[in-house]
Motif scaffolding. Structure first.
Motif, PDB file in Angstrom:
ATOM      1  N   ARG A   1       1.184  -1.153   0.291  1.00  0.00           N
ATOM      2  CA  ARG A   1       0.082  -0.087  -0.244  1.00  0.00           C
ATOM      3  C   ARG A   1       0.885   1.131   0.151  1.00  0.00           C
ATOM      4  O   ARG A   1       0.793   2.728  -0.175  1.00  0.00           O
ATOM      5  CB  ARG A   1      -1.177  -0.273   1.179  1.00  0.00           C
ATOM      6  CG  ARG A   1      -1.746  -0.978   1.536  1.00  0.00           C
ATOM      7  CD  ARG A   1      -2.557  -1.215   2.596  1.00  0.00           C
ATOM      8  NE  ARG A   1      -1.150  -1.634   3.538  1.00  0.00           N
ATOM      9  CZ  ARG A   1      -1.424  -1.581   5.199  1.00  0.00           C
ATOM     10  NH1 ARG A   1      -3.294  -1.123   5.356  1.00  0.00           N
ATOM     11  NH2 ARG A   1      -0.299  -1.412   6.167  1.00  0.00           N
ATOM     12  N   GLN A   2       2.367   1.365  -0.070  1.00  0.00           N
ATOM     13  CA  GLN A   2       3.183   2.238   0.703  1.00  0.00           C
ATOM     14  C   GLN A   2       3.956   1.996   0.336  1.00  0.00           C
ATOM     15  O   GLN A   2       5.286   0.902   0.689  1.00  0.00           O
ATOM     16  CB  GLN A   2       2.425   3.021   2.110  1.00  0.00           C
ATOM     17  CG  GLN A   2       2.873   2.528   2.974  1.00  0.00           C
ATOM     18  CD  GLN A   2       2.278   2.878   4.034  1.00  0.00           C
ATOM     19  OE1 GLN A   2       2.449   4.068   4.667  1.00  0.00           O
ATOM     20  NE2 GLN A   2       2.373   2.083   5.807  1.00  0.00           N
ATOM     21  N   LYS A   3       5.642   2.648   0.432  1.00  0.00           N
ATOM     22  CA  LYS A   3       6.420   2.826   0.622  1.00  0.00           C
ATOM     23  C   LYS A   3       7.019   2.513   2.199  1.00  0.00           C
ATOM     24  O   LYS A   3       6.756   2.714   3.490  1.00  0.00           O
ATOM     25  CB  LYS A   3       7.445   3.902   0.410  1.00  0.00           C
ATOM     26  CG  LYS A   3       8.407   4.089  -0.090  1.00  0.00           C
ATOM     27  CD  LYS A   3       9.469   5.384  -0.168  1.00  0.00           C
ATOM     28  CE  LYS A   3      10.957   5.404   0.803  1.00  0.00           C
ATOM     29  NZ  LYS A   3      11.699   6.697  -0.509  1.00  0.00           N
ATOM     30  N   GLY A   4       8.382   1.082   1.591  1.00  0.00           N
ATOM     31  CA  GLY A   4       8.446   1.053   3.167  1.00  0.00           C
ATOM     32  C   GLY A   4       7.834  -0.117   3.240  1.00  0.00           C
ATOM     33  O   GLY A   4       8.404  -1.094   4.226  1.00  0.00           O
ATOM     34  N   ASP A   5       6.552  -0.616   2.861  1.00  0.00           N
ATOM     35  CA  ASP A   5       6.035  -2.162   2.924  1.00  0.00           C
ATOM     36  C   ASP A   5       6.978  -3.248   2.400  1.00  0.00           C
ATOM     37  O   ASP A   5       7.551  -3.088   1.531  1.00  0.00           O
ATOM     38  CB  ASP A   5       5.073  -2.171   2.021  1.00  0.00           C
ATOM     39  CG  ASP A   5       3.739  -1.378   2.810  1.00  0.00           C
ATOM     40  OD1 ASP A   5       3.901  -1.264   4.343  1.00  0.00           O
ATOM     41  OD2 ASP A   5       2.271  -1.274   2.097  1.00  0.00           O
ATOM     42  N   ARG A   6       7.220  -4.261   3.162  1.00  0.00           N
ATOM     43  CA  ARG A   6       7.979  -5.052   2.182  1.00  0.00           C
ATOM     44  C   ARG A   6       7.737  -6.545   2.312  1.00  0.00           C
ATOM     45  O   ARG A   6       6.603  -6.847   2.797  1.00  0.00           O
ATOM     46  CB  ARG A   6       9.417  -5.250   4.432  1.00  0.00           C
ATOM     47  CG  ARG A   6      10.418  -5.899   3.249  1.00  0.00           C
ATOM     48  CD  ARG A   6      11.721  -5.751   4.354  1.00  0.00           C
ATOM     49  NE  ARG A   6      13.075  -6.659   4.170  1.00  0.00           N
ATOM     50  CZ  ARG A   6      13.562  -6.801   5.353  1.00  0.00           C
ATOM     51  NH1 ARG A   6      13.553  -6.128   6.262  1.00  0.00           N
ATOM     52  NH2 ARG A   6      14.168  -8.007   4.551  1.00  0.00           N
TER      53      ARG A   6
ATOM     54  N   VAL B   1       8.137  -1.742  -0.671  1.00  0.00           N
ATOM     55  CA  VAL B   1       8.011  -1.117  -1.952  1.00  0.00           C
ATOM     56  C   VAL B   1       8.718   0.491  -1.740  1.00  0.00           C
ATOM     57  O   VAL B   1       9.027   1.467  -1.254  1.00  0.00           O
ATOM     58  CB  VAL B   1       6.369  -0.791  -1.627  1.00  0.00           C
ATOM     59  CG1 VAL B   1       5.769   0.201  -1.892  1.00  0.00           C
ATOM     60  CG2 VAL B   1       6.081  -2.111  -0.932  1.00  0.00           C
ATOM     61  N   ARG B   2       8.682   1.159  -3.093  1.00  0.00           N
ATOM     62  CA  ARG B   2       9.356   2.149  -3.809  1.00  0.00           C
ATOM     63  C   ARG B   2       8.288   3.122  -3.627  1.00  0.00           C
ATOM     64  O   ARG B   2       8.686   4.482  -3.679  1.00  0.00           O
ATOM     65  CB  ARG B   2      10.431   1.523  -4.254  1.00  0.00           C
ATOM     66  CG  ARG B   2      11.463   0.880  -4.441  1.00  0.00           C
ATOM     67  CD  ARG B   2      12.445   0.900  -5.436  1.00  0.00           C
ATOM     68  NE  ARG B   2      11.584   0.335  -6.465  1.00  0.00           N
ATOM     69  CZ  ARG B   2      11.283  -0.627  -7.508  1.00  0.00           C
ATOM     70  NH1 ARG B   2      12.342  -1.736  -6.450  1.00  0.00           N
ATOM     71  NH2 ARG B   2      11.173  -0.991  -8.505  1.00  0.00           N
TER      72      ARG B   2
END
Length: 263
Positions: free
Chosen positions: A76-81, A101-102
């Protein structure tokens, strides 16, 4: 002086109010949502042992859909792994994929409505593209074959230190087992459900509570766990033994897991 309104005028006013509210709600739904919560750490454990046949149409379809759904929910967002591990004889050392996620939403706190809408649209498009790429990479791992000797044993216990490590990051941890959950490891103090499964729920609970004592050394936090089983609805009790999933429900509960779902 008391004012009066014609009924027709009042009726149109009410209709206009509800139409305005409806359009506002529809507009909100169409806008891409920017997640304000912390990152999500998704772990997918793919069973690569002999007991799960990914070439079977029912299994392939169910697992492909599960992968599509979990990526849609958790990316959903930057930093999701997201990480993929293979379940076999050496599960804890079998990481097959690791992506973060970038895509990032621009700061629109001081932007005009037009600029805000443009930023939201660009973010939604970038995130959608990234989700598609991640899905393809996970599906590649789903169909990967394991013809080595590691397919002889199923060490699901070895997934616990992987979950514990993810918990250390402080992210919200979501765990998915795409497996029949048939723990099968030879040796003292281990379970081999291929040879000796629990005979009923009572024995499953007994074994799970006993095993939890030695597995509590892993601090799992409170992840959400989903077991996606490969069994068709008409599978027999011998094939889809409810006492086996009862064992895992109880074990994870004893280890402090937040929720345990079965699909």
């Amino acid at each position: 002086m008391k004012r009066t309104f014609p009924i027709a005028t009042l009726g149109w006013a009410i209709i206009g109010f509800f139409l305005t509210a409806l359009l506002a709600c529809s507009s909100d739904k169409e806008k891409p949502k920017v997640d304000t919560e912390g990152p999500t750490y998704t772990l997918i454990f793919l069973d690569k042992t002999r007991s799960v046949n990914i070439n079977k149409a029912f299994v392939a379809q169910k697992y492909q859909q599960a992968i599509t759904d979990l990526i849609e929910q958790n990316v959903r967002q930057k930093g999701d792994r997201l990480e993929v591990y293979f379940i076999h004889e050496n599960t804890s050392k079998a990481r097959a994929l690791n992506v973060s996620v970038r895509s990032e939403m621009d700061d629109v706190s001081a932007a005009s409505p037009t600029d805000r809408e443009t930023a939201e649209t660009e973010f939604a498009m970038a995130l959608s593209k990234e989700k598609s790429q991640i899905r393809q990479r996970v599906l590649q791992q789903l169909v990967a074959q394991n013809s080595g000797s590691s397919n002889q044993e199923t060490d699901i216990w070895a997934s616990l230190p992987v979950i514990a490590k993810a918990n250390e990051t402080g992210a919200t941890v979501k765990v998915y087992y795409l497996s029949d959950m048939i723990e099968s490891v030879k040796g003292t103090g281990r379970r081999d459900f291929q040879v000796k499964p629990p005979k009923d729920n009572a024995q499953a609970d007994e074994w799970a509570k006993l095993d939890a004592e030695q597995l509590k050394r892993y601090t799992l936090g409170s992840p959400d766990i989903t077991m996606v089983l490969p069994f068709e609805p008409n599978a027999s009790v011998k094939e889809n033994n409810p006492a086996v999933t009862q064992y895992w429900q109880t074990l994870f509960s004893e280890l402090g897991v937040g929720t345990v779902a079965e699909e």
